[in-house]
Design an enzyme around this catalytic site. Structure first.
Site, PDB file in Angstrom:
ATOM      1  N   LYS A 141      24.121  75.683 -11.568  1.00  0.00           N
ATOM      2  CA  LYS A 141      23.787  74.646 -10.584  1.00  0.00           C
ATOM      3  C   LYS A 141      25.021  73.798 -10.333  1.00  0.00           C
ATOM      4  O   LYS A 141      25.599  73.236 -11.260  1.00  0.00           O
ATOM      5  CB  LYS A 141      22.635  73.791 -11.110  1.00  0.00           C
ATOM      6  CG  LYS A 141      22.297  72.634 -10.181  1.00  0.00           C
ATOM      7  CD  LYS A 141      21.026  71.941 -10.588  1.00  0.00           C
ATOM      8  CE  LYS A 141      20.753  70.751  -9.678  1.00  0.00           C
ATOM      9  NZ  LYS A 141      19.496  70.080 -10.030  1.00  0.00           N
ATOM     10  N   ARG A 181      16.892  64.233  -2.464  1.00  0.00           N
ATOM     11  CA  ARG A 181      16.909  62.935  -3.149  1.00  0.00           C
ATOM     12  C   ARG A 181      16.193  61.884  -2.320  1.00  0.00           C
ATOM     13  O   ARG A 181      15.619  60.934  -2.872  1.00  0.00           O
ATOM     14  CB  ARG A 181      18.347  62.545  -3.497  1.00  0.00           C
ATOM     15  CG  ARG A 181      18.937  63.509  -4.530  1.00  0.00           C
ATOM     16  CD  ARG A 181      20.408  63.246  -4.815  1.00  0.00           C
ATOM     17  NE  ARG A 181      20.963  64.294  -5.680  1.00  0.00           N
ATOM     18  CZ  ARG A 181      22.254  64.427  -5.943  1.00  0.00           C
ATOM     19  NH1 ARG A 181      23.126  63.575  -5.431  1.00  0.00           N
ATOM     20  NH2 ARG A 181      22.678  65.398  -6.727  1.00  0.00           N
ATOM     21  N   LYS A 218      26.876  63.400 -10.212  1.00  0.00           N
ATOM     22  CA  LYS A 218      26.355  64.278 -11.259  1.00  0.00           C
ATOM     23  C   LYS A 218      27.403  65.270 -11.758  1.00  0.00           C
ATOM     24  O   LYS A 218      27.077  66.294 -12.341  1.00  0.00           O
ATOM     25  CB  LYS A 218      25.094  64.990 -10.754  1.00  0.00           C
ATOM     26  CG  LYS A 218      23.955  64.025 -10.382  1.00  0.00           C
ATOM     27  CD  LYS A 218      22.625  64.750 -10.153  1.00  0.00           C
ATOM     28  CE  LYS A 218      21.483  63.747  -9.923  1.00  0.00           C
ATOM     29  NZ  LYS A 218      20.170  64.408  -9.817  1.00  0.00           N
ATOM     30  N   GLU A 270      27.982  79.971 -17.986  1.00  0.00           N
ATOM     31  CA  GLU A 270      26.724  79.213 -18.081  1.00  0.00           C
ATOM     32  C   GLU A 270      25.516  80.157 -18.094  1.00  0.00           C
ATOM     33  O   GLU A 270      24.581  79.984 -18.863  1.00  0.00           O
ATOM     34  CB  GLU A 270      26.581  78.273 -16.870  1.00  0.00           C
ATOM     35  CG  GLU A 270      27.438  77.025 -16.922  1.00  0.00           C
ATOM     36  CD  GLU A 270      26.846  75.932 -17.809  1.00  0.00           C
ATOM     37  OE1 GLU A 270      25.791  76.158 -18.440  1.00  0.00           O
ATOM     38  OE2 GLU A 270      27.444  74.860 -17.897  1.00  0.00           O
ATOM     39  N   LYS A 298      22.288  77.815  -7.571  1.00  0.00           N
ATOM     40  CA  LYS A 298      21.883  76.747  -6.658  1.00  0.00           C
ATOM     41  C   LYS A 298      23.071  75.925  -6.262  1.00  0.00           C
ATOM     42  O   LYS A 298      23.837  75.555  -7.147  1.00  0.00           O
ATOM     43  CB  LYS A 298      20.865  75.870  -7.384  1.00  0.00           C
ATOM     44  CG  LYS A 298      20.376  74.675  -6.619  1.00  0.00           C
ATOM     45  CD  LYS A 298      19.459  73.867  -7.487  1.00  0.00           C
ATOM     46  CE  LYS A 298      18.995  72.667  -6.685  1.00  0.00           C
ATOM     47  NZ  LYS A 298      18.236  71.749  -7.493  1.00  0.00           N
TER      48      LYS A 298
END
Ligand code: PBG
Length: 322
Positions: free
Chosen positions: A194, A204, A216, A232, A247
């Site tokens: 992500k 959001r 983030k 990951e 994503k």
């Protein structure tokens, strides 16, 4: 030898016969935004044609999706401000909106695959996916809450939990917690690659969950990186993920395709809110044909290697596929 490649493009029948990528309703995961109240159907201003529903309308929507052949929903809840804190208290509330939503949907449409978002941002007074200490999003304390949150979703009847937070080690912690509590049939769809993306903007707005400070980038990935996505994802596979996810989708087709080559699990892709809104906006201006843009985009995501696509266009796509 002369090759006439156009032979295979001569007619609609020939093109259909040789088409490599065919979308079908069970490819899609339909995200649902849920809010408190009754008979609520609020349009999200930056996502025209997409709504937040109260529980009663959520159930109606789930029935309709099922009747169209869409077999999974991904739940997100809008938490009221008074319930937000820095500990995820509401995230693990057995009577919270998410937990009630899971139960209502499973009761009304038992076969529907209910997937739930696991991250703290909708419940966080800071709008971050984890527990905040000063300027830091703390990893291990967050993982502990995410595991308890997953357990509460499983207890409510979720089929899959979908951690979207990007903390280290959360898949293993969630898997261990589910095992220890005898939820050995609950799956984990990990948001394994992500990226920190501007394309989450409209989402959001939908949940009123924008970060209150900073961004983030200390937990979501840098879009400059591809190898990191492999690292990951392979770790999430080892830790016990059942489905991995990339994503956003459209700007990350290269990532989808390299992950597809490297893992032997279903790969999903999240065609995110900003990707939805771009098509909607261009179509509204008369600059793009919306229906064609939807099918071309979703087909390209599947062609890149996605077995499953979470998309706000799930219903539209099914209608267009006929
Ligand atoms: C929360 C979460 C986000 C999305 C899914 N889960 C937003 C974020 O990470 O800031 C984005 C989905 C979308 O844009 O459609 N962890």
């Amino acid at each position: 030898m002369l090759r006439r490649n156009r032979i295979l493009r001569t007619s609609p029948a020939i093109r259909a016969m040789v088409a490599e990528t065919i979308l079908k309703p069970s490819d899609f995961i339909a995200p649902l935004f849920i809010t408190e109240g009754e008979q609520v159907k609020e349009e999200i201003s930056s996502m025209p044609g997409y709504f937040r529903y109260s529980l009663d309308n959520t159930v109606k929507e789930a029935k309709e999706l099922w009747s169209m052949g869409i077999k999974s929903v991904l739940l997100f809840v809008k938490c009221t401000d008074e319930l937000k804190d820095n500990k995820g208290t509401e995230a693990v509330n057995p009577d919270g909106l998410m937990q009630r939503a899971i139960k209502s949907i499973k009761q009304a449409v038992p076969e529907m695959i209910v997937m739930t978002d696991v991250a703290l941002d909708p419940y966080s007074s800071y709008g971050h996916d984890g527990i905040v200490n000063g300027q830091e999003i703390v990893n291990d304390a967050t993982v502990e809450v995410l595991a308890r949150m997953s357990l509460s979703h499983a207890a409510a009847g979720a089929d899959f939990v979908a951690p979207s937070d990007m903390m280290d080690g959360r898949i293993l912690a969630i898997r261990n917690t589910l095992e220890a509590n005898n939820f050995d049939k609950v799956g984990i769809m990990s948001y394994s690659a992500k990226y920190a993306s501007c394309f989450y903007g409209p989402f959001r707005d939908a949940l009123d969950s924008a970060p209150g400070f900073g961004d983030k980038k200390t937990y979501q990935m840098d879009y400059a990186n591809a190898k990191e996505a492999i690292k990951e994802t392979l770790m999430d596979v080892e830790e016990g993920a059942d489905i991995v996810m990339v994503k956003p989708a459209l700007a990350y087709l290269d990532i989808i395709s390299s992950i597809k080559e490297r893992v032997n699990l279903p790969v999903s892709a999240y065609h995110v809110s900003g990707e939805y809104s771009m098509i909607k906006a261009a179509a509204k201006m008369g600059w793009l044909n919306e229906e064609k843009a939807i099918l071309e985009t979703l087909t390209s995501i599947k062609r890149a290697g996605a077995d499953l696509i979470a998309t706000y266009f799930a219903k539209d796509a099914v209608k267009l596929l006929g």
